[in-house]
Design a protein around this motif. Structure first.
Motif, PDB file in Angstrom:
ATOM      1  N   ALA A  14       2.783  39.533  64.498  1.00 49.18           N
ATOM      2  CA  ALA A  14       4.085  40.133  64.231  1.00 49.18           C
ATOM      3  C   ALA A  14       4.089  41.584  64.699  1.00 49.18           C
ATOM      4  O   ALA A  14       3.097  42.282  64.613  1.00 49.18           O
ATOM      5  CB  ALA A  14       4.367  40.066  62.748  1.00 49.18           C
ATOM      6  N   SER A  15       5.191  42.034  65.176  1.00 49.85           N
ATOM      7  CA  SER A  15       5.272  43.455  65.531  1.00 49.85           C
ATOM      8  C   SER A  15       5.350  44.241  64.225  1.00 49.85           C
ATOM      9  O   SER A  15       5.801  43.744  63.210  1.00 49.85           O
ATOM     10  CB  SER A  15       6.518  43.723  66.379  1.00 49.85           C
ATOM     11  N   SER A  16       4.909  45.485  64.307  1.00 50.24           N
ATOM     12  CA  SER A  16       4.752  46.209  63.055  1.00 50.24           C
ATOM     13  C   SER A  16       6.095  46.439  62.375  1.00 50.24           C
ATOM     14  O   SER A  16       6.173  46.558  61.164  1.00 50.24           O
ATOM     15  CB  SER A  16       4.007  47.513  63.291  1.00 50.24           C
ATOM     16  N   SER A  17       7.178  46.448  63.146  1.00 47.16           N
ATOM     17  CA  SER A  17       8.465  46.727  62.511  1.00 47.16           C
ATOM     18  C   SER A  17       8.924  45.566  61.630  1.00 47.16           C
ATOM     19  O   SER A  17       9.738  45.748  60.738  1.00 47.16           O
ATOM     20  CB  SER A  17       9.518  47.011  63.579  1.00 47.16           C
ATOM     21  N   GLN A  18       8.393  44.341  61.886  1.00 53.52           N
ATOM     22  CA  GLN A  18       8.822  43.198  61.091  1.00 53.52           C
ATOM     23  C   GLN A  18       8.031  43.080  59.795  1.00 53.52           C
ATOM     24  O   GLN A  18       8.401  42.333  58.908  1.00 53.52           O
ATOM     25  CB  GLN A  18       8.647  41.909  61.899  1.00 53.52           C
ATOM     26  N   ARG A  19       6.924  43.783  59.730  1.00 52.04           N
ATOM     27  CA  ARG A  19       6.087  43.669  58.542  1.00 52.04           C
ATOM     28  C   ARG A  19       6.690  44.444  57.388  1.00 52.04           C
ATOM     29  O   ARG A  19       7.442  45.395  57.573  1.00 52.04           O
ATOM     30  CB  ARG A  19       4.694  44.208  58.838  1.00 52.04           C
ATOM     31  N   ARG A  20       6.303  44.036  56.180  1.00 56.81           N
ATOM     32  CA  ARG A  20       6.786  44.728  54.995  1.00 56.81           C
ATOM     33  C   ARG A  20       6.245  46.143  54.932  1.00 56.81           C
ATOM     34  O   ARG A  20       6.945  47.082  54.560  1.00 56.81           O
ATOM     35  CB  ARG A  20       6.346  43.950  53.731  1.00 56.81           C
ATOM     36  N   LEU A  21       4.958  46.260  55.253  1.00 55.88           N
ATOM     37  CA  LEU A  21       4.301  47.560  55.159  1.00 55.88           C
ATOM     38  C   LEU A  21       4.055  48.126  56.538  1.00 55.88           C
ATOM     39  O   LEU A  21       3.519  47.436  57.414  1.00 55.88           O
ATOM     40  CB  LEU A  21       2.951  47.428  54.457  1.00 55.88           C
ATOM     41  N   ASN A  22       4.455  49.350  56.744  1.00 54.15           N
ATOM     42  CA  ASN A  22       4.111  50.027  57.983  1.00 54.15           C
ATOM     43  C   ASN A  22       3.781  51.478  57.667  1.00 54.15           C
ATOM     44  O   ASN A  22       3.932  51.925  56.532  1.00 54.15           O
ATOM     45  CB  ASN A  22       5.234  49.887  59.015  1.00 54.15           C
ATOM     46  N   ILE A  23       3.339  52.168  58.695  1.00 55.47           N
ATOM     47  CA  ILE A  23       2.808  53.514  58.478  1.00 55.47           C
ATOM     48  C   ILE A  23       3.884  54.462  57.921  1.00 55.47           C
ATOM     49  O   ILE A  23       3.562  55.472  57.298  1.00 55.47           O
ATOM     50  CB  ILE A  23       2.162  54.035  59.791  1.00 55.47           C
ATOM     51  N   ASP A  24       5.146  54.081  58.083  1.00 57.42           N
ATOM     52  CA  ASP A  24       6.214  54.969  57.608  1.00 57.42           C
ATOM     53  C   ASP A  24       6.707  54.657  56.203  1.00 57.42           C
ATOM     54  O   ASP A  24       7.501  55.419  55.650  1.00 57.42           O
ATOM     55  CB  ASP A  24       7.398  54.913  58.574  1.00 57.42           C
ATOM     56  N   ASN A  25       6.266  53.523  55.637  1.00 61.32           N
ATOM     57  CA  ASN A  25       6.790  53.235  54.288  1.00 61.32           C
ATOM     58  C   ASN A  25       5.706  53.064  53.221  1.00 61.32           C
ATOM     59  O   ASN A  25       6.027  52.844  52.061  1.00 61.32           O
ATOM     60  CB  ASN A  25       7.751  52.031  54.313  1.00 61.32           C
ATOM     61  N   ILE A  26       4.438  53.161  53.604  1.00 60.05           N
ATOM     62  CA  ILE A  26       3.398  53.102  52.559  1.00 60.05           C
ATOM     63  C   ILE A  26       3.347  54.415  51.789  1.00 60.05           C
ATOM     64  O   ILE A  26       4.064  55.371  52.127  1.00 60.05           O
ATOM     65  CB  ILE A  26       1.996  52.780  53.149  1.00 60.05           C
ATOM     66  N   ASN A  27       2.519  54.444  50.788  1.00 61.81           N
ATOM     67  CA  ASN A  27       2.363  55.627  49.938  1.00 61.81           C
ATOM     68  C   ASN A  27       2.106  56.882  50.798  1.00 61.81           C
ATOM     69  O   ASN A  27       1.071  56.991  51.452  1.00 61.81           O
ATOM     70  CB  ASN A  27       1.171  55.383  48.997  1.00 61.81           C
ATOM     71  N   PRO A  28       3.035  57.817  50.806  1.00 67.82           N
ATOM     72  CA  PRO A  28       2.857  58.999  51.663  1.00 67.82           C
ATOM     73  C   PRO A  28       1.660  59.859  51.244  1.00 67.82           C
ATOM     74  O   PRO A  28       1.105  60.584  52.072  1.00 67.82           O
ATOM     75  CB  PRO A  28       4.173  59.768  51.488  1.00 67.82           C
ATOM     76  N   HIS A  29       1.269  59.760  49.975  1.00 69.81           N
ATOM     77  CA  HIS A  29       0.146  60.580  49.517  1.00 69.81           C
ATOM     78  C   HIS A  29      -1.185  60.028  50.028  1.00 69.81           C
ATOM     79  O   HIS A  29      -2.139  60.774  50.212  1.00 69.81           O
ATOM     80  CB  HIS A  29       0.159  60.692  47.994  1.00 69.81           C
ATOM     81  N   VAL A  30      -1.251  58.712  50.225  1.00 71.90           N
ATOM     82  CA  VAL A  30      -2.437  58.141  50.873  1.00 71.90           C
ATOM     83  C   VAL A  30      -2.494  58.624  52.314  1.00 71.90           C
ATOM     84  O   VAL A  30      -3.546  59.064  52.800  1.00 71.90           O
ATOM     85  CB  VAL A  30      -2.416  56.595  50.803  1.00 71.90           C
ATOM     86  N   LYS A  31      -1.344  58.589  52.982  1.00 74.44           N
ATOM     87  CA  LYS A  31      -1.303  59.065  54.373  1.00 74.44           C
ATOM     88  C   LYS A  31      -1.735  60.520  54.473  1.00 74.44           C
ATOM     89  O   LYS A  31      -2.446  60.909  55.392  1.00 74.44           O
ATOM     90  CB  LYS A  31       0.123  58.944  54.921  1.00 74.44           C
ATOM     91  N   ALA A  32      -1.316  61.319  53.500  1.00 70.42           N
ATOM     92  CA  ALA A  32      -1.579  62.765  53.560  1.00 70.42           C
ATOM     93  C   ALA A  32      -3.048  63.109  53.307  1.00 70.42           C
ATOM     94  O   ALA A  32      -3.528  64.167  53.711  1.00 70.42           O
ATOM     95  CB  ALA A  32      -0.702  63.496  52.549  1.00 70.42           C
ATOM     96  N   ALA A  33      -3.769  62.219  52.629  1.00 68.51           N
ATOM     97  CA  ALA A  33      -5.156  62.522  52.268  1.00 68.51           C
ATOM     98  C   ALA A  33      -6.029  62.572  53.523  1.00 68.51           C
ATOM     99  O   ALA A  33      -5.866  61.765  54.434  1.00 68.51           O
ATOM    100  CB  ALA A  33      -5.682  61.464  51.294  1.00 68.51           C
ATOM    101  N   LYS A  34      -6.938  63.533  53.534  1.00 68.71           N
ATOM    102  CA  LYS A  34      -7.860  63.675  54.679  1.00 68.71           C
ATOM    103  C   LYS A  34      -9.286  63.581  54.159  1.00 68.71           C
ATOM    104  O   LYS A  34      -9.615  64.152  53.122  1.00 68.71           O
ATOM    105  CB  LYS A  34      -7.660  65.040  55.333  1.00 68.71           C
TER     106      LYS A  34
END
Lengths: 486, 486
Positions: free
Chosen positions: A3-23
């Motif tokens: 599936a292309s990522s836009s069809q999936r429920r979870l993508n890099i733009d809608n998951i927990n932003p605080h997980v994304k922000a962690a380094k």
């Protein structure tokens, strides 16, 4: 068909932003790249200019051939297979298990039970009691097993403490810079504020009280509810041990400014220069000397089996002790740890062995002492050799090795090198470390992964890897890098 | 002199409100009270009307005298003390270690290395490969080690998944009621929405698709961004195994409604009635039969060494497999788990042993098979005996034991009992369970700890404890309770 990522429920733009922000650079791009190289090396295709990967990015002694301490592992083997105790004569007469190994294993089996059963959420009571006794011996002040919480390494203890302390986006925690990135990553996940305070490189990375006060004041002026100060002592990545007066000064600051202290003391036995002063010991002395004055100070101090001469990272054992916490808050901490059930029980047993090793006169003492000192001296020797190599490198400055498992040299790179890094969209220290990995197979972590003062560059390397060849390869790489970007 | 709570930095009113809001009854007041009783019993002061505490509140087999599987623990003893391998003849000829034990330990030491070293953040690659091979055998469809993440028990896997999936207070997750309270507790901590869907007790706790759709619709009408559905199969606390068509129906719902599926399959081998159908297997079959239609379904399925016939809770081992996840999201999951470094390595090795036990014809097979079947049959026998006892109790209704480690009977209490509970400020099931503990020493968990339909009452008990005396004491207590509150 995927599936292309836009069809999936979870993508890099809608998951927990605080997980994304962690380094978390210690296991970031460089570490991943080094594992790719390791796989390529295993194919023996000759495509790389080195024959080994040296994982100097992470304090993982047993990956780098540090041998575990025999007494510890003998006891653990009996806890994993208690049926061996039916053959005590074979153990003692043919396999070299001393009587105190057998005795200790029996103690654990009687007091803790099967290592395959969940323990109490805060750790097996008998082990917490042994930790309390260790703290009393170390500090000369009472410790209570009910104030001790066992954890899966110190990391999970820090996770617990920050979870309870941080109450929302305005909560702030003072974190030393440079720091072990667990702290900034955890604060990102909790959507709380990291309030950095810079350590003073010119004074061997000591705590700079004035700078700390300034950071605190500025944060509060910006409506950050600063609740806590983290101190890593001895330091990671700096290796520095705080002087007794520095520890006192931090406690005084915490008292005056109403801050909880988190003292990360996992390197307490990795000290080459100076002496380790525990926050608990200094706080108790201050309380004794100044009746009433320090009673409100809340301290959480952490320890671990992953560092020191134990080096048992993979067993995920550790604990924290609370001093001065409200019982109602402790009850919430208990509930929080109970959700994950308990720390690994074999790791808990290893904590007991660490805090209560063989004593002089006991059958296993001689070998234990020899192994312990061998590891200590080996670490110091390699630290000195590495430091010497750095001192020969152009534009590299590094204080004397003081402790922990790391050196954290400053590197001064040319404008040309900085520009080349920028052209790749990279920070200059990251660029340098990637080039080093590519040329030598040595994986270190750029200073930006720990935080550093603006316009300074560093890298962190462990001094765990055996041999000196890899040190030579860093020296050679550095010269070539400096020549290329002159 | 201790500080009053108002002077402390942290108090019950200013710590993280989401920690405060989290509830975890499995280790709550009843469990704490039972430990107090255990301490009193150890004093032999005769102050309690029973002589043992039966911890039927938690699935902790080895606390209740379930013996670990010999093959597993023999291998682990060698991993803890590899020096034993220098005495292979003694191991084999005098200590009863078979050749396949030695061989397996050598495999782990060669492929994983020291169990005292950190592994890769997502688990040792060689072990993930073995898990992938197990999944392929189990389901008949390909599995990729890169999609497997090892965790400290399934709990920490759930923590990881919910952390990434939940993006803020409007994110919602469908959770079965009754449920294992890890889910509601984790959602509380994340400040995300638990969207309950009630299982159908009249149909052996099957999934009620209509009720689930209604919950989903209502939540979405209230602006909850429902992203995920949790299924516990076989059920905890219900024991029910979903039929193949139920699994299909959940997958179809997830596809149509764009929901990630979290399949908690830790009880996959604890099945007495019906058959376990893995979500992965059914999803792959649906994908094969309906090209394109199910390609967007995102599934995370979890497994653990804590349950089944392994029962190694204290070792904290488990994994989850991802299907259909966006690679960029998987990279964030990798980063998240790397912050806590890695799952306990000896627990990882135990996962490998669980998924790859001795095979027919191998030296350790016969004993393994005997021990495995002995545990399975013992569990079933005790479940049946307990069920029989419940069937004799007035106002107690309980379906046939189906699996997992629990029975979850309905209890009907008199108005007088409900009023007495209310007078103490307690829920009626909590009141009943506390009385049971006080009278019998048997610790169970009130249904309210798992969630239950309004105006119904239950309790959950494990059927792990050996013997039948404790079952008799429940029957006796129940009769006296019913008489007292008639």
């Amino acid at each position: 068909m995927s599936a292309s990522s836009s069809q999936r429920r979870l993508n890099i733009d809608n998951i927990n932003p605080h997980v994304k922000a962690a380094k978390y650079a210690v296991r970031g791009e460089l570490a991943v790249r080094s594992e790719e190289y390791r796989t390529r090396l295993a194919k023996h295709d000759g495509s790389l200019p080195f024959s080994d990967i040296i994982s100097a990015n992470i304090g993982n002694p047993q990956q780098l051939d540090q041998k575990p301490i025999t007494f510890f592992r003998q006891v653990l083997s009996l806890l994993e297979n208690p049926l061996l105790l039916e053959h005590e004569d074979v153990l003692v007469n043919q396999l070299g298990y001393k009587a105190d190994v057998v005795e200790r294993a029996k103690w654990h089996l009687a007091k803790v039970g099967s290592v395959g059963a969940y323990s109490a959420s805060n750790g097996a009571p008998a082990i917490r009691q042994r930790i309390a006794e260790f703290l009393e011996r170390r500090d000369g002040y009472p410790a209570n097993q009910a104030d001790i919480y066992m954890s899966g390494g110190a990391s999970s203890g820090v996770n617990t403490l920050l979870h309870v302390i941080c109450a929302g986006p305005s909560s702030g925690v003072l974190v030393p810079i440079p720091q072990y990135p667990l702290y900034t990553a955890s604060l990102s996940l909790l959507n709380a504020q990291c309030v950095p305070y810079y350590l003073d490189e010119s004074k061997d990375w000591a705590t700079d009280l004035e700078a700390t006060r300034t950071s605190l004041k500025e944060a509060r002026a910006n409506d950050v509810d600063v609740r806590c100060i983290v101190v890593i002592n001895p330091g990671n990545p700096t290796g520095a041990s705080l002087s007794e007066s520095d520890v006192e000064a931090v406690i005084e600051l915490a008292r005056a400014e109403n801050l909880v202290i988190i003292a990360d003391e996992v390197y307490q036995t990795n000290v080459f220069v100076g002496k380790f002063h525990s926050f608990k010991g200094v706080l108790c002395r201050l309380q004794e000397q100044n009746p009433g004055k320090y009673d409100n100070v809340e301290l959480a101090s952490l320890h671990s089996i992953s560092k020191g001469m134990v080096g048992e990272c993979g067993h995920r054992g550790g604990y924290f002790e609370l001093v001065g916490f409200d019982p109602a808050v402790q009850a919430e901490i208990y509930k929080f740890v109970s959700i994950m059930l308990c720390a690994p029980v074999i790791g808990q047993c290893l904590v007991e062995l660490m805090v209560n090793p063989p004593k002089p006169g006991e059958p296993s003492y001689e070998l234990y002492e020899k192994e312990y000192n061998g590891i200590f001296n080996g670490l110091q020797k390699r630290a000195v050799a590495l430091h010497k190599a750095f001192s020969q490198m152009e534009g590299v400055e590094c204080g004397e090795p003081q402790g922990s498992m790391y050196l954290f040299p400053t590197i001064t790179l040319s404008d040309k090198a900085v520009a080349a890094a920028a052209a790749e969209g990279r920070l200059a220290d990251e660029f340098y470390c990637l080039k080093m990995l590519k040329a030598t197979g040595v994986c270190v972590v750029p200073g930006s992964g720990f935080g550093q003062k603006p316009n300074t560059l560093h890298f962190r390397t462990t001094f765990l890897a055996p041999g000196t060849e890899w040190v030579g390869s860093i020296v050679k790489f550095h010269k070539e890098f400096m020549d290329e970007y002159r």
